[in-house]
Design a protein around this motif. Structure first.
Motif, PDB file in Angstrom:
ATOM      1  N   ALA A 281      39.540 102.661  17.419  1.00 54.45           N
ATOM      2  CA  ALA A 281      39.536 103.802  18.339  1.00 54.45           C
ATOM      3  C   ALA A 281      39.167 105.098  17.617  1.00 54.45           C
ATOM      4  CB  ALA A 281      40.894 103.933  19.010  1.00 54.45           C
ATOM      5  N   GLU A 282      39.592 105.204  16.343  1.00 56.15           N
ATOM      6  CA  GLU A 282      39.324 106.417  15.575  1.00 56.15           C
ATOM      7  C   GLU A 282      37.846 106.592  15.240  1.00 56.15           C
ATOM      8  OE1 GLU A 282      41.736 106.252  12.119  1.00 56.15           O
ATOM      9  OE2 GLU A 282      43.638 106.503  13.191  1.00 56.15           O
TER      10      GLU A 282
ATOM     11  N   MET B 141      35.173 104.883  16.694  1.00 56.60           N
ATOM     12  CA  MET B 141      34.256 104.430  17.735  1.00 56.60           C
ATOM     13  C   MET B 141      33.187 105.480  18.060  1.00 56.60           C
ATOM     14  SD  MET B 141      33.402 102.066  20.045  1.00 56.60           S
ATOM     15  CE  MET B 141      34.749 101.068  20.627  1.00 56.60           C
ATOM     16  N   ASP B 142      33.590 106.713  18.295  1.00 58.39           N
ATOM     17  CA  ASP B 142      32.660 107.740  18.775  1.00 58.39           C
ATOM     18  C   ASP B 142      31.589 108.103  17.751  1.00 58.39           C
ATOM     19  OD1 ASP B 142      33.981 107.812  21.173  1.00 58.39           O
ATOM     20  OD2 ASP B 142      35.247 109.522  20.636  1.00 58.39           O
ATOM     21  N   ARG B 143      31.928 108.035  16.477  1.00 57.97           N
ATOM     22  CA  ARG B 143      30.961 108.450  15.456  1.00 57.97           C
ATOM     23  C   ARG B 143      30.210 107.281  14.822  1.00 57.97           C
ATOM     24  NH1 ARG B 143      36.063 109.233  12.987  1.00 57.97           N
ATOM     25  NH2 ARG B 143      36.362 108.008  11.063  1.00 57.97           N
TER      26      ARG B 143
ATOM     27  N   THR C  37      24.996 103.135  16.865  1.00 56.37           N
ATOM     28  CA  THR C  37      24.966 102.402  18.135  1.00 56.37           C
ATOM     29  C   THR C  37      25.259 100.915  17.961  1.00 56.37           C
ATOM     30  OG1 THR C  37      23.365 103.988  19.001  1.00 56.37           O
ATOM     31  CG2 THR C  37      23.569 101.878  20.159  1.00 56.37           C
TER      32      THR C  37
ATOM     33  N   ARG D 147      28.819 100.365  17.126  1.00 55.23           N
ATOM     34  CA  ARG D 147      29.670 100.720  18.256  1.00 55.23           C
ATOM     35  C   ARG D 147      29.763  99.553  19.238  1.00 55.23           C
ATOM     36  NH1 ARG D 147      27.082 105.160  20.909  1.00 55.23           N
ATOM     37  NH2 ARG D 147      27.313 106.176  18.887  1.00 55.23           N
ATOM     38  N   THR D 148      28.668  98.834  19.405  1.00 56.90           N
ATOM     39  CA  THR D 148      28.681  97.670  20.285  1.00 56.90           C
ATOM     40  C   THR D 148      29.635  96.602  19.758  1.00 56.90           C
ATOM     41  OG1 THR D 148      26.386  98.077  20.921  1.00 56.90           O
ATOM     42  CG2 THR D 148      27.253  95.864  21.330  1.00 56.90           C
TER      43      THR D 148
ATOM     44  N   ALA E 156      33.184  97.697  20.317  1.00 60.48           N
ATOM     45  CA  ALA E 156      33.567  97.567  21.729  1.00 60.48           C
ATOM     46  C   ALA E 156      33.931  96.130  22.063  1.00 60.48           C
ATOM     47  CB  ALA E 156      32.427  98.049  22.621  1.00 60.48           C
TER      48      ALA E 156
END
Length: 303
Positions: A10-11, A13-15, A18, A21-22, A25
């Motif tokens: 969660a920490e 994920m945003d940075r 791509t 990130r997949t 997720a």
């Protein structure tokens, strides 16, 4: 307090890039599935690659794939049953049955996905063509597997033994002739005594087949590696899923060896089955047991 795996995801994920990130997720969506599948399978689901999975694990602070899986398995085990990492302590019987059987199916599917066909065929060829096959195990689980494989091969007419004691394994290795086969079975694959025996067997000219996880010390010593990896078990050093995976490989190997031995093995198996059915302790129709009185010649059953 060290952040847990899902908190770390969660920490970052945003940075994360791509592709990574997949992957993150998918881990968050169904962490148990990630434990159940190989990293190749996860990479395919993420339309990515194994190197990307490895980089994602490093982003989370784990040096490799195995360390990441172990941490994830330990986290998922919190609040679960001490006997099974999938089951929660408050699950009912229906949920327990569903989760355990679903896990077993996942393990077998993973064996199919991981097992190297050429390696299995090479192992079957080596065993079927050898005049002596010695099976080594380490620990309760692997000892059972080694004994089970030995019994299967013996029934097909092969000269085979199982050695579970480290001292006897060394004696076996020192006396096995060139062309012999050593089948070493251990999930962890790092027991020093077994590695010593395997090294001696190699020096004698034996072919070493290892049923173990990829990348283990044993795998580096083997000529043929039947590599199967399962999710780490946070409760037991070798969990029940490793049992299932190894039993599946042994069954596959047994069938392939029987195919290579042909009619001789089949005829022998049929004869053994007939003998056990008609004369063995496990025959279906037991004769009535009468106790004869040697003194007066009468018969009857004891009270």
């Amino acid at each position: 307090m060290t952040p847990r795996v899902l908190e770390k995801i969660a920490e970052i994920m945003d940075r994360a890039p791509t592709a990574r990130r997949t992957v993150l997720a998918l881990i968050l969506e169904d962490p148990q599935r990630v434990l159940d599948e190989t990293f190749e399978m996860l990479a395919r689901r993420a339309n990515s690659s194994v190197p990307t999975i490895m980089r994602t694990c490093r982003d989370l602070g784990y040096p490799g794939l195995r360390e990441f899986k172990l941490a994830l398995a330990q986290e998922l085990a919190v609040g679960g049953s001490p006997l099974n990492r999938r089951v929660r302590i408050d699950d009912g019987a229906v949920q327990v049955i569903a989760k355990v059987t679903r896990g077993a199916v996942a393990v077998i599917n993973n064996v199919q996905a991981q097992l190297d066909v050429k390696a299995v065929e090479a192992a079957a060829d080596a065993i079927a063509g050898s005049k002596r096959i010695d099976c080594y195990g380490v620990g309760v689980t692997s000892n059972f597997m080694a004994s089970d494989l030995q019994a299967r091969l013996y029934r097909m007419g092969l000269a085979t033994n199982s050695y579970l004691d480290p001292h006897l394994q060394l004696i076996s290795a020192a006396t096995i002739p060139p062309g012999g086969v050593v089948m070493a079975i251990t999930h962890v694959g790092g027991m020093p005594s077994l590695l010593e025996a395997v090294d001696v067997a190699r020096s004698q000219g034996a072919t070493v087949i290892a049923l173990t996880q990829p990348g283990s010390p044993l795998s580096s010593l083997a000529h043929i590696v039947l590599g199967v990896e399962v999710a780490p078990d946070p409760v037991m050093p070798v969990g029940p899923e490793a049992y299932l995976a190894h039993l599946a490989v042994i069954e596959i190997l047994t069938v392939l060896v029987a195919q290579r031995l042909g009619d001789k093995a089949v005829d022998r198996l049929v004869k053994i089955q007939h003998t056990l059915e008609t004369r063995g302790v496990d025959m279906q129709h037991h004769m009535k047991l009468d106790w004869g009185d040697a003194a007066n010649g009468t018969t009857g059953t004891p009270e």
